[in-house]
Design a protein around this motif. Structure first.
Motif, PDB file in Angstrom:
ATOM      1  N   SER A 122       0.948  -1.287   0.039  1.00 46.55           N
ATOM      2  CA  SER A 122       0.010   0.016  -0.092  1.00 46.55           C
ATOM      3  C   SER A 122       0.786   1.150   0.111  1.00 46.55           C
ATOM      4  O   SER A 122       0.314   2.291  -0.397  1.00 46.55           O
ATOM      5  CB  SER A 122      -1.140  -0.103   1.178  1.00 46.55           C
ATOM      6  OG  SER A 122      -0.274   0.318   2.431  1.00 46.55           O
ATOM      7  N   TYR A 123       2.154   0.971   0.785  1.00 45.55           N
ATOM      8  CA  TYR A 123       3.138   2.225   0.428  1.00 45.55           C
ATOM      9  C   TYR A 123       3.434   2.740  -0.803  1.00 45.55           C
ATOM     10  O   TYR A 123       3.323   3.940  -1.290  1.00 45.55           O
ATOM     11  CB  TYR A 123       4.282   1.923   1.155  1.00 45.55           C
ATOM     12  CG  TYR A 123       5.462   2.924   1.099  1.00 45.55           C
ATOM     13  CD1 TYR A 123       5.295   4.101   1.660  1.00 45.55           C
ATOM     14  CD2 TYR A 123       6.448   2.685   0.198  1.00 45.55           C
ATOM     15  CE1 TYR A 123       6.719   5.055   1.640  1.00 45.55           C
ATOM     16  CE2 TYR A 123       7.663   3.569   0.031  1.00 45.55           C
ATOM     17  CZ  TYR A 123       7.597   4.631   0.695  1.00 45.55           C
ATOM     18  OH  TYR A 123       8.572   5.611   0.511  1.00 45.55           O
ATOM     19  N   GLN A 124       3.436   1.652  -1.775  1.00 48.29           N
ATOM     20  CA  GLN A 124       4.165   2.149  -3.073  1.00 48.29           C
ATOM     21  C   GLN A 124       3.238   1.666  -4.263  1.00 48.29           C
ATOM     22  O   GLN A 124       3.461   2.399  -5.602  1.00 48.29           O
ATOM     23  CB  GLN A 124       5.476   1.562  -3.420  1.00 48.29           C
ATOM     24  CG  GLN A 124       5.556   0.021  -2.892  1.00 48.29           C
ATOM     25  CD  GLN A 124       6.963  -0.565  -2.692  1.00 48.29           C
ATOM     26  OE1 GLN A 124       7.794   0.263  -2.167  1.00 48.29           O
ATOM     27  NE2 GLN A 124       7.205  -1.740  -2.844  1.00 48.29           N
ATOM     28  N   HIS A 143      16.907  14.434  -0.071  1.00 50.96           N
ATOM     29  CA  HIS A 143      17.748  14.868  -1.267  1.00 50.96           C
ATOM     30  C   HIS A 143      16.890  14.654  -2.478  1.00 50.96           C
ATOM     31  O   HIS A 143      17.140  15.027  -3.661  1.00 50.96           O
ATOM     32  CB  HIS A 143      19.016  14.005  -1.566  1.00 50.96           C
ATOM     33  CG  HIS A 143      18.622  12.553  -1.722  1.00 50.96           C
ATOM     34  ND1 HIS A 143      18.146  11.437  -0.780  1.00 50.96           N
ATOM     35  CD2 HIS A 143      18.987  11.850  -2.959  1.00 50.96           C
ATOM     36  CE1 HIS A 143      17.816  10.444  -1.310  1.00 50.96           C
ATOM     37  NE2 HIS A 143      18.355  10.506  -2.713  1.00 50.96           N
ATOM     38  N   GLN A 144      15.391  14.282  -2.212  1.00 53.11           N
ATOM     39  CA  GLN A 144      14.517  14.091  -3.204  1.00 53.11           C
ATOM     40  C   GLN A 144      13.619  14.862  -3.450  1.00 53.11           C
ATOM     41  O   GLN A 144      12.651  14.647  -4.218  1.00 53.11           O
ATOM     42  CB  GLN A 144      14.060  12.452  -3.157  1.00 53.11           C
ATOM     43  CG  GLN A 144      15.314  11.488  -3.487  1.00 53.11           C
ATOM     44  CD  GLN A 144      14.404   9.958  -3.102  1.00 53.11           C
ATOM     45  OE1 GLN A 144      13.552  10.124  -2.410  1.00 53.11           O
ATOM     46  NE2 GLN A 144      14.949   9.022  -3.990  1.00 53.11           N
ATOM     47  N   VAL A 145      13.473  15.927  -2.558  1.00 57.31           N
ATOM     48  CA  VAL A 145      12.564  17.031  -2.498  1.00 57.31           C
ATOM     49  C   VAL A 145      12.027  17.330  -4.125  1.00 57.31           C
ATOM     50  O   VAL A 145      10.893  17.368  -4.383  1.00 57.31           O
ATOM     51  CB  VAL A 145      12.828  18.026  -1.615  1.00 57.31           C
ATOM     52  CG1 VAL A 145      11.856  19.158  -1.919  1.00 57.31           C
ATOM     53  CG2 VAL A 145      12.841  17.666  -0.017  1.00 57.31           C
ATOM     54  N   GLY A 164       4.537  15.226  -7.672  1.00 62.26           N
ATOM     55  CA  GLY A 164       3.415  15.226  -6.898  1.00 62.26           C
ATOM     56  C   GLY A 164       3.395  14.236  -5.647  1.00 62.26           C
ATOM     57  O   GLY A 164       2.425  14.075  -4.971  1.00 62.26           O
ATOM     58  N   LYS A 165       4.650  13.849  -4.969  1.00 58.05           N
ATOM     59  CA  LYS A 165       4.708  13.165  -3.935  1.00 58.05           C
ATOM     60  C   LYS A 165       4.771  14.159  -2.856  1.00 58.05           C
ATOM     61  O   LYS A 165       5.780  14.830  -2.754  1.00 58.05           O
ATOM     62  CB  LYS A 165       6.028  12.212  -4.069  1.00 58.05           C
ATOM     63  CG  LYS A 165       6.258  11.303  -2.918  1.00 58.05           C
ATOM     64  CD  LYS A 165       7.236  10.469  -3.069  1.00 58.05           C
ATOM     65  CE  LYS A 165       7.542   9.478  -1.908  1.00 58.05           C
ATOM     66  NZ  LYS A 165       8.244   8.140  -2.181  1.00 58.05           N
ATOM     67  N   ARG A 166       3.989  14.073  -1.784  1.00 57.25           N
ATOM     68  CA  ARG A 166       3.986  15.110  -0.606  1.00 57.25           C
ATOM     69  C   ARG A 166       4.561  13.897   0.547  1.00 57.25           C
ATOM     70  O   ARG A 166       3.880  13.803   1.460  1.00 57.25           O
ATOM     71  CB  ARG A 166       2.456  15.178  -0.119  1.00 57.25           C
ATOM     72  CG  ARG A 166       1.729  15.847  -1.322  1.00 57.25           C
ATOM     73  CD  ARG A 166       1.861  17.187  -1.781  1.00 57.25           C
ATOM     74  NE  ARG A 166       1.448  17.847  -0.488  1.00 57.25           N
ATOM     75  CZ  ARG A 166       1.940  18.904   0.104  1.00 57.25           C
ATOM     76  NH1 ARG A 166       2.879  19.540  -0.704  1.00 57.25           N
ATOM     77  NH2 ARG A 166       1.480  19.476   1.164  1.00 57.25           N
TER      78      ARG A 166
HETATM   79  C1  LIG Z   1      11.044   0.809  -0.332  1.00 53.86           C
HETATM   80  C2  LIG Z   1      10.918   1.624   0.921  1.00 53.86           C
HETATM   81  C3  LIG Z   1      11.470   2.985   0.640  1.00 53.86           C
HETATM   82  C4  LIG Z   1      11.817   3.346  -0.808  1.00 53.86           C
HETATM   83  O1  LIG Z   1      11.122   4.461  -0.699  1.00 53.86           O
HETATM   84  P1  LIG Z   1      11.156   5.639  -1.903  1.00 53.86           P
HETATM   85  O2  LIG Z   1      10.399   5.188  -3.211  1.00 53.86           O
HETATM   86  O3  LIG Z   1      10.736   6.988  -1.469  1.00 53.86           O
HETATM   87  O4  LIG Z   1      12.618   5.797  -2.295  1.00 53.86           O
HETATM   88  P2  LIG Z   1      13.669   5.469  -3.656  1.00 53.86           P
HETATM   89  O5  LIG Z   1      12.595   5.174  -4.630  1.00 53.86           O
HETATM   90  O6  LIG Z   1      14.331   6.706  -3.537  1.00 53.86           O
HETATM   91  O7  LIG Z   1      14.393   4.233  -3.317  1.00 53.86           O
HETATM   92  C5  LIG Z   1      10.615   1.290   2.279  1.00 53.86           C
HETATM   93  C6  LIG Z   1       9.116   1.391   2.436  1.00 53.86           C
HETATM   94  C7  LIG Z   1       8.797   0.813   3.723  1.00 53.86           C
HETATM   95  C8  LIG Z   1       7.279   0.410   3.974  1.00 53.86           C
HETATM   96  C9  LIG Z   1       6.509   1.712   4.375  1.00 53.86           C
HETATM   97  C10 LIG Z   1       6.782  -0.572   4.977  1.00 53.86           C
HETATM   98  C11 LIG Z   1       7.287  -2.054   4.607  1.00 53.86           C
HETATM   99  C12 LIG Z   1       7.081  -3.272   5.474  1.00 53.86           C
HETATM  100  C13 LIG Z   1       7.686  -4.368   5.098  1.00 53.86           C
HETATM  101  C14 LIG Z   1       7.122  -5.200   4.055  1.00 53.86           C
HETATM  102  C15 LIG Z   1       7.763  -5.146   6.415  1.00 53.86           C
HETATM  103  C16 LIG Z   1       8.849  -6.311   6.226  1.00 53.86           C
HETATM  104  C17 LIG Z   1       8.955  -6.944   7.581  1.00 53.86           C
HETATM  105  C18 LIG Z   1       9.935  -8.063   7.505  1.00 53.86           C
HETATM  106  C19 LIG Z   1      10.749  -8.196   8.628  1.00 53.86           C
HETATM  107  C20 LIG Z   1       9.126  -9.203   7.677  1.00 53.86           C
END
Ligand SMILES: C/C(=C\COP(=O)(O)OP(=O)(O)O)CCC[C@H](C)CCC[C@H](C)CCCC(C)C
Ligand SMILES: O=C(O)C1=CC(=O)c2ccccc2C1=O
Length: 305
Positions: A141-143, A204-206, A213-215
């Motif tokens: 759901s995060y991504q 660094h990604q602001v 459109g990412k807040r």
């Molecule tokens: C992939 C994550 C961050 C990357 O974010 P972003 O797109 O901003 O960065 P880049 O593209 O620049 O790299 C991490 C997201 C974590 C998420 C909120 C929660 C994930 C939960 C896991 C599935 C839990 C796994 C637990 C395991 C120990 C069993």
């Protein structure tokens, strides 16, 4: 699809390619998968006097596979929104093979879940499987579409819940098949430092985030206030550690985790000076990874000693 700039960077010499692949793999980040299992099992070990190797090994392998899924699928979903167009170390940009990477990520998720299923089958109890499945659903759901909650700035609470209470309770349960509120102080500590990593990854990604459109929380708060937020987060972390030992029957050797303090100071100082200079703070999430690694390793040792 690769933009011309990304193509040019990727076609650079082999030393640069190695550097890009190293950044894409993010090896140090995998401590976030290992530490909840280490901590949940260390608390169980202190209470029961033994470690069940089969669930421990299966859970560790599953956690690493799930993190590979999370990161590869993140590159795939980010390629779809265009937010990664300047991220040369995205695995999708490096290979230009989005479908293959998506297939590979799903294979890792499948294998990880099979390993967790094996624990549940061995215990004849679905609890651990359900908890890890919930973590994966929240991670998606995060991504992933249609939710992309990270784009609304909701990644941090999700991260805290998954890598704190949920993962540590699941690891503890995989050892003991019981619940215990004794995991909570440590769940809060590991949740806090893991969330700090995610928070620091936005600085660094602001510009790219605003354009797509990412807040993110850093976009919402601004970099200066976000840097103060990190400072506050570190104070809360160490205060909670000491309070847990004084009031919550957490063993005193866990105070060893105080020796991660230099990483916290380094992180806060860097962000204080350079919060608005992407080149200077693009490594700040890896400083936060060091803080997380040493604090969680030593916390766990505090239970085992
Ligand atoms: C992939 C994550 C961050 C990357 O974010 P972003 O797109 O901003 O960065 P880049 O593209 O620049 O790299 C991490 C997201 C974590 C998420 C909120 C929660 C994930 C939960 C896991 C599935 C839990 C796994 C637990 C395991 C120990 C069993
Ligand atoms: O690439 C990243 O920025 C992150 C990857 C990752 O797996 C993770 C896991 C838990 C907290 C933060 C992060 C990242 O920031």
């Amino acid at each position: 699809m690769q933009s011309d700039t990304v193509k040019r960077v990727i076609e650079a010499n082999s030393k640069d390619r190695f550097r890009l692949w190293w950044a894409a793999i993010k090896l140090p980040m995998y401590s976030v998968a290992v530490m909840p299992i280490w901590l949940g099992s260390a608390i169980a070990w202190r209470q029961t006097g033994h470690l069940q190797l089969l669930p421990f090994g299966l859970f560790l392998s599953a956690a690493v596979l799930i993190l590979v899924w999370l990161n590869l699928s993140n590159d795939v979903f980010d390629a779809e929104t265009g937010i990664d167009r300047h991220k040369y170390h995205s695995v999708v940009n490096l290979t230009g093979k989005k479908e293959v990477i998506f297939g590979l990520s799903n294979l890792c998720l499948g294998l990880g879940l099979v390993a967790i299923m094996a624990i549940s089958w061995w215990q004849q109890d679905a609890t651990v499987f359900v908890m890890v499945l919930l973590c994966c659903a929240l991670g998606y759901s995060y991504q992933g579409p249609p939710f992309r909650l990270g784009y609304l700035g909701l990644g941090e609470p999700i991260c805290f819940v998954c890598f704190g209470p949920l993962a540590i309770a699941a690891a503890y349960y995989s050892q003991t098949q019981t619940w215990s509120s004794s995991i909570l102080p440590v769940a809060v500590l590991n949740g806090l430092t893991t969330t700090l990593i995610l928070f620091c990854s936005h600085f660094h990604q602001v510009a790219d985030d605003i354009a797509a459109g990412k807040r993110s929380p850093v976009v919402r708060l601004g970099t200066a206030r976000s840097a103060q937020f990190v400072y506050g987060g570190c104070i809360v972390f160490y205060a909670w550690l000491v309070a847990s030992v004084v009031w919550l029957e957490v063993p005193w050797p866990t105070l060893l985790a105080l020796s991660s303090l230099p990483w916290a100071i380094y992180l806060c100082q860097r962000l204080h000076h350079f919060h608005a200079v992407p080149e200077q703070i693009k490594e700040s999430k890896f400083i936060a990874v060091q803080l997380h690694f040493w604090s969680s390793l030593l916390l766990g040792l505090g239970y085992v000693l």
